[in-house]
Write a protein that holds these residues in place. Structure first.
Motif, mmCIF file in Angstrom:
data_model
loop_
_atom_site.group_PDB
_atom_site.id
_atom_site.type_symbol
_atom_site.label_atom_id
_atom_site.label_comp_id
_atom_site.label_asym_id
_atom_site.label_seq_id
_atom_site.Cartn_x
_atom_site.Cartn_y
_atom_site.Cartn_z
ATOM 1 N N ALA A 1 0.831 -1.206 0.000
ATOM 2 C CA ALA A 1 0.000 0.000 0.000
ATOM 3 C C ALA A 1 0.862 1.251 0.000
ATOM 4 O O ALA A 1 1.837 1.359 0.738
ATOM 5 C CB ALA A 1 -0.920 0.004 1.213
ATOM 6 N N GLY A 2 0.502 2.189 -0.845
ATOM 7 C CA GLY A 2 1.228 3.448 -0.903
ATOM 8 C C GLY A 2 0.621 4.354 -1.953
ATOM 9 O O GLY A 2 -0.143 3.898 -2.807
ATOM 10 N N PHE A 3 0.945 5.635 -1.896
ATOM 11 C CA PHE A 3 0.498 6.525 -2.956
ATOM 12 C C PHE A 3 1.489 7.656 -3.121
ATOM 13 O O PHE A 3 2.340 7.919 -2.263
ATOM 14 C CB PHE A 3 -0.914 7.055 -2.696
ATOM 15 C CG PHE A 3 -0.998 8.256 -1.783
ATOM 16 C CD1 PHE A 3 -1.123 9.532 -2.313
ATOM 17 C CD2 PHE A 3 -0.986 8.108 -0.406
ATOM 18 C CE1 PHE A 3 -1.216 10.643 -1.482
ATOM 19 C CE2 PHE A 3 -1.082 9.206 0.433
ATOM 20 C CZ PHE A 3 -1.189 10.481 -0.108
ATOM 21 N N GLY A 4 1.397 8.309 -4.288
ATOM 22 C CA GLY A 4 2.303 9.410 -4.587
ATOM 23 C C GLY A 4 1.559 10.587 -5.179
ATOM 24 O O GLY A 4 0.499 10.429 -5.783
ATOM 25 N N GLY B 1 -0.110 12.660 4.148
ATOM 26 C CA GLY B 1 -0.729 11.365 3.881
ATOM 27 C C GLY B 1 0.239 10.370 3.274
ATOM 28 O O GLY B 1 0.204 9.172 3.585
ATOM 29 N N GLN B 2 1.127 10.863 2.394
ATOM 30 C CA GLN B 2 2.145 9.972 1.825
ATOM 31 C C GLN B 2 3.054 9.419 2.916
ATOM 32 O O GLN B 2 3.393 8.232 2.911
ATOM 33 C CB GLN B 2 2.985 10.737 0.801
ATOM 34 C CG GLN B 2 2.223 11.158 -0.444
ATOM 35 C CD GLN B 2 3.101 11.984 -1.371
ATOM 36 O OE1 GLN B 2 3.783 11.444 -2.244
ATOM 37 N NE2 GLN B 2 3.093 13.293 -1.178
ATOM 38 N N ILE B 3 3.434 10.264 3.851
ATOM 39 C CA ILE B 3 4.299 9.823 4.944
ATOM 40 C C ILE B 3 3.564 8.831 5.843
ATOM 41 O O ILE B 3 4.112 7.797 6.242
ATOM 42 C CB ILE B 3 4.787 11.037 5.753
ATOM 43 C CG1 ILE B 3 5.623 11.971 4.867
ATOM 44 C CG2 ILE B 3 5.601 10.591 6.967
ATOM 45 C CD1 ILE B 3 5.942 13.314 5.509
ATOM 46 N N ASP B 4 2.317 9.147 6.145
ATOM 47 C CA ASP B 4 1.539 8.280 7.040
ATOM 48 C C ASP B 4 1.358 6.878 6.458
ATOM 49 O O ASP B 4 1.446 5.881 7.193
ATOM 50 C CB ASP B 4 0.168 8.898 7.317
ATOM 51 C CG ASP B 4 0.251 10.150 8.172
ATOM 52 O OD1 ASP B 4 1.304 10.358 8.817
ATOM 53 O OD2 ASP B 4 -0.717 10.932 8.184
ATOM 54 N N LEU B 5 1.087 6.787 5.146
ATOM 55 C CA LEU B 5 0.843 5.487 4.531
ATOM 56 C C LEU B 5 2.129 4.800 4.121
ATOM 57 O O LEU B 5 2.372 3.641 4.478
ATOM 58 C CB LEU B 5 -0.074 5.646 3.308
ATOM 59 C CG LEU B 5 -0.452 4.350 2.579
ATOM 60 C CD1 LEU B 5 -1.132 3.378 3.532
ATOM 61 C CD2 LEU B 5 -1.350 4.647 1.385
ATOM 62 N N ASN B 6 2.974 5.510 3.373
ATOM 63 C CA ASN B 6 4.167 4.884 2.803
ATOM 64 C C ASN B 6 5.205 4.529 3.861
ATOM 65 O O ASN B 6 5.977 3.585 3.679
ATOM 66 C CB ASN B 6 4.811 5.809 1.764
ATOM 67 C CG ASN B 6 3.880 6.170 0.626
ATOM 68 O OD1 ASN B 6 2.733 5.741 0.592
ATOM 69 N ND2 ASN B 6 4.365 6.969 -0.297
ATOM 70 N N ILE B 7 5.234 5.299 4.947
ATOM 71 C CA ILE B 7 6.201 5.035 6.020
ATOM 72 C C ILE B 7 5.510 4.553 7.288
ATOM 73 O O ILE B 7 5.804 3.470 7.798
ATOM 74 C CB ILE B 7 7.034 6.292 6.335
ATOM 75 C CG1 ILE B 7 7.912 6.672 5.137
ATOM 76 C CG2 ILE B 7 7.903 6.059 7.567
ATOM 77 C CD1 ILE B 7 8.725 7.932 5.351
#
Length: 265
Positions: free
Chosen positions: A89-92, A107-113
């Motif tokens: 799961a991730g987004f950019g 949101g990118q930091i919360d999900l991707n990391i």
């Protein structure tokens, strides 16, 4: 540690409703794995699971506080012993840094990391008991700064570094930890982010990315890059000044005039 067989293993796949995550689900199902698919889209998850032999779904928005623990608790409530965790799961978001809303950047930091680290943390003791492991989906963006996708690239650099560090910690403890780095891949990522996010690169098929990841996982490698061209580009960049590399990346990834958009993988 080259004898791992996915047949009969229980595998959790995050972001499992589309793109690379959906492809992981289909390929693992074909290899005889039992799947737990995690995403926030209930309809897509259930439709995919209905077409697979052994698949369960957990509907969860991994950007929300406590989501990783809720996923783990639900897995244990169902009496499942997980062998492999695939953090896909991730987004950019693509565009000038200051033009992207702070909520999207965070949101990118919360999900991707954030979600990736928390899922890794809560599942790792179980994975060690089962002598399984983790595949973390990184990106070619992990290997150099990525102007106009600055936060996304930085999150993937974190994923690569974090994964390789865990590999060194756990490689002699029966746990495989591997980062899989695809380049531009033909998934819904670019339908909303725009073609500028691909930098003009030819897109790979997700099936090739997934098969590489699953085939290399048993070899206990810390990381793998999909595509010979991507591997060579990464290797060659080590011989040039970083300022030159990032200037080149800025030229490649500069957005065309259009409305900013973001997408999930």
């Amino acid at each position: 540690m080259n004898d791992f067989d996915f047949a009969g293993k229980t595998v959790v796949v995050t972001g499992g409703s589309m793109g690379i995550g959906e492809t992981f689900a289909r390929e693992l199902d074909a290899r005889g794995a039992k799947l737990v698919l995690v995403a926030r889209s209930k309809e897509k998850l259930e439709a995919l699971a209905a077409r697979l032999e052994h698949a369960q779904v957990i509907v969860e928005d991994l950007t929300k506080p406590g989501a990783a623990r809720r996923v783990f608790d639900e897995v244990t409530r169902r009496g499942l012993d997980v062998d492999v965790l695939i953090n896909n799961a991730g987004f950019g978001a693509h565009g000038p840094f200051a033009d992207i809303p702070l909520e999207t950047q965070r949101g990118q930091i919360d999900l991707n990391i954030g979600a990736l680290v928390e899922l890794t943390y809560v599942f790792l003791p179980m994975l060690e008991r089962r002598r399984g492991g983790i595949i973390q989906v990184a990106s070619m963006a992990a290997y150099q700064p990525t102007p106009y996708m600055a936060v996304y690239g930085a999150t993937k650099a974190f994923v690569l570094s974090f994964t390789e560090a865990l590999w060194a910690e756990y490689k002699d403890r029966g746990v495989r930890v591997m980062a899989l780095s695809p380049g531009a891949t033909d998934t819904p990522f670019f339908e909303r982010a725009g073609e500028g996010a691909a930098g003009g690169a030819r897109k790979a098929r997700p099936e090739g990315v997934v098969r590489l990841g699953l085939d290399e996982f048993p070899k206990n490698r810390p990381s793998v890059i999909h595509g010979l061209g991507n591997f060579l580009a990464t290797f060659a960049s080590r011989f040039f000044p970083r300022a030159l590399v990032v200037k080149l990346m800025a030229r490649i990834s500069a957005p065309k005039p259009q409305a900013l958009q973001a997408t999930t993988r």
